[in-house]
Design a protein around this motif. Structure first.
Motif, PDB file in Angstrom:
ATOM      1  N   LEU A 250       0.826  -1.203   0.000  1.00 18.28           N
ATOM      2  CA  LEU A 250       0.000   0.000   0.000  1.00 18.28           C
ATOM      3  C   LEU A 250       0.864   1.258   0.000  1.00 18.28           C
ATOM      4  N   PRO A 251       0.406   2.320  -0.666  1.00 16.79           N
ATOM      5  CA  PRO A 251       1.139   3.585  -0.601  1.00 16.79           C
ATOM      6  C   PRO A 251       1.194   4.090   0.835  1.00 16.79           C
ATOM      7  N   PRO A 252       2.295   4.695   1.259  1.00 17.60           N
ATOM      8  CA  PRO A 252       2.384   5.239   2.614  1.00 17.60           C
ATOM      9  C   PRO A 252       1.294   6.269   2.886  1.00 17.60           C
ATOM     10  N   GLY A 253       0.847   6.311   4.130  1.00 11.94           N
ATOM     11  CA  GLY A 253      -0.168   7.279   4.515  1.00 11.94           C
ATOM     12  C   GLY A 253      -1.019   6.780   5.651  1.00 11.94           C
ATOM     13  N   GLU A 254      -2.082   7.532   5.962  1.00  7.25           N
ATOM     14  CA  GLU A 254      -3.007   7.177   7.032  1.00  7.25           C
ATOM     15  C   GLU A 254      -4.151   6.339   6.479  1.00  7.25           C
ATOM     16  N   TYR A 255      -4.489   5.283   7.204  1.00  5.19           N
ATOM     17  CA  TYR A 255      -5.545   4.374   6.797  1.00  5.19           C
ATOM     18  C   TYR A 255      -6.491   4.106   7.964  1.00  5.19           C
ATOM     19  N   ALA A 256      -7.729   3.817   7.613  1.00  6.77           N
ATOM     20  CA  ALA A 256      -8.683   3.311   8.601  1.00  6.77           C
ATOM     21  C   ALA A 256      -8.724   1.799   8.470  1.00  6.77           C
ATOM     22  N   LEU A 257      -8.697   1.105   9.593  1.00  7.59           N
ATOM     23  CA  LEU A 257      -8.894  -0.342   9.647  1.00  7.59           C
ATOM     24  C   LEU A 257     -10.330  -0.564  10.108  1.00  7.59           C
ATOM     25  N   VAL A 258     -11.166  -1.138   9.243  1.00  4.73           N
ATOM     26  CA  VAL A 258     -12.591  -1.259   9.549  1.00  4.73           C
ATOM     27  C   VAL A 258     -13.135  -2.599   9.059  1.00  4.73           C
ATOM     28  N   THR A 259     -14.356  -2.880   9.459  1.00  4.80           N
ATOM     29  CA  THR A 259     -15.134  -3.975   8.901  1.00  4.80           C
ATOM     30  C   THR A 259     -16.505  -3.434   8.526  1.00  4.80           C
ATOM     31  N   TRP A 260     -17.065  -3.961   7.427  1.00  3.37           N
ATOM     32  CA  TRP A 260     -18.410  -3.590   7.013  1.00  3.37           C
ATOM     33  C   TRP A 260     -19.453  -4.576   7.534  1.00  3.37           C
ATOM     34  N   VAL A 261     -18.997  -5.613   8.232  1.00  9.26           N
ATOM     35  CA  VAL A 261     -19.899  -6.657   8.719  1.00  9.26           C
ATOM     36  C   VAL A 261     -20.735  -6.135   9.879  1.00  9.26           C
TER      37      VAL A 261
END
Length: 273
Positions: free
Chosen positions: A241-252
């Motif tokens: 993945l490109p460097p940066g800020e990400y959210a770790l989520v689930t749609w379940v």
């Protein structure tokens, strides 16, 4: 306490390289708007499922094993119900899917390819692109996969871990792009672990507002991650993945209440470096 101890033992075993997985041939899949093709058989062990998408909508390819007596058409119908926007309908469908199949994970991809290493045993499975669930020919897009006898175990090389629990994610604050990440579902129901890029300055409150439908989307791209895993199933995710800020989520959704699991803490902010 016992569940937390079991989780800790499992994570320690993977990160220290204890023998857990065997080495089979991998599957390299390219997904187009028309679907994907795949071999009909591989050998058992640690199946490496590598996926890239030529579909602008991306792809969410997972491995499932139907329980004895469950027809593919029945599973497909329940899966479509489980992905409904109606909470009650989605909850009923999710419970039915749980009864229909064991979910071994796989990968969600957008512009960036990804791979998941999945422990498997001999048997009959199916490869499913969950993004195709609304397609009229959805059942015909599902690919059968027979997994035969495998080879001796080898050690994993994962160096970080993401754990889904009943109270949310346990995850490091930062991940290294391209480095393998062990993803374990230690919760009481199936769930997933998706990484999405977010706007600079995004806070957990912004994620909460989005999932509560009281705020705008903080996401700036499509998800990359591990698609649904049944409880105590795991996968090793590798993606650059490109460097940066990400959210770790689930749609379940929570199968007891119909609420998004993200509203129960299944969300975090992670920096990819």
């Amino acid at each position: 306490m016992r569940k937390l101890l079991t989780t800790a033992i499992a994570v320690t075993a993977f990160l220290t390289g204890s023998p857990a997985l065997a080495e089979p041939g991998g599957l390299d899949l390219t997904v187009t708007p028309a679907g994907f093709t795949a071999p009909s058989a591989v050998r058992a062990g640690a199946l490496t499922l590598a996926v890239r998408s030529e579909d602008p909508a991306g792809a969410w390819v997972g491995l499932v094993r139907l329980r004895p007596g469950v027809a593919l058409e029945t599973y497909a119908r329940h899966l479509k119900q489980a992905m409904s926007d109606d909470p009650a309908d989605a909850m009923a469908g999710g419970r039915a899917v749980t009864a229909d199949a064991e979910m071994f994970g796989g990968v969600a991809v957008g512009a960036v390819p990804a791979a998941a290493e999945i422990a498997v045993s001999p048997g009959d499975y199916h490869l499913v692109d969950f993004r195709d669930v609304a397609e009229p020919d959805f059942v015909s897009r599902i690919r059968p996969l027979r997994i035969g006898p495998g080879t001796s175990p080898k050690a994993t090389n994962a160096t970080a871990a993401i754990i889904a629990t009943d109270n949310g994610f346990l995850a490091p604050r930062s991940l290294t792009s391209g480095a393998p990440v062990f993803v374990l579902n230690a919760s009481g129901q199936f769930t997933e672990a998706m990484l999405l890029p977010v706007r600079p300055g995004t806070a957990l409150a912004d994620l909460d507002a989005f999932f509560a439908r009281t705020g705008p989307s903080p996401f700036t791209g499509r998800p990359t991650g591990v698609v649904p895993l049944s409880p105590w199933r795991s996968a090793i995710l590798t993606t650059a993945l490109p460097p940066g800020e990400y959210a770790l989520v689930t749609w379940v959704r929570d199968l007891r209440t119909g609420e998004p699991l993200a509203l129960r803490g299944a969300r975090a902010l992670v920096r990819v470096a």
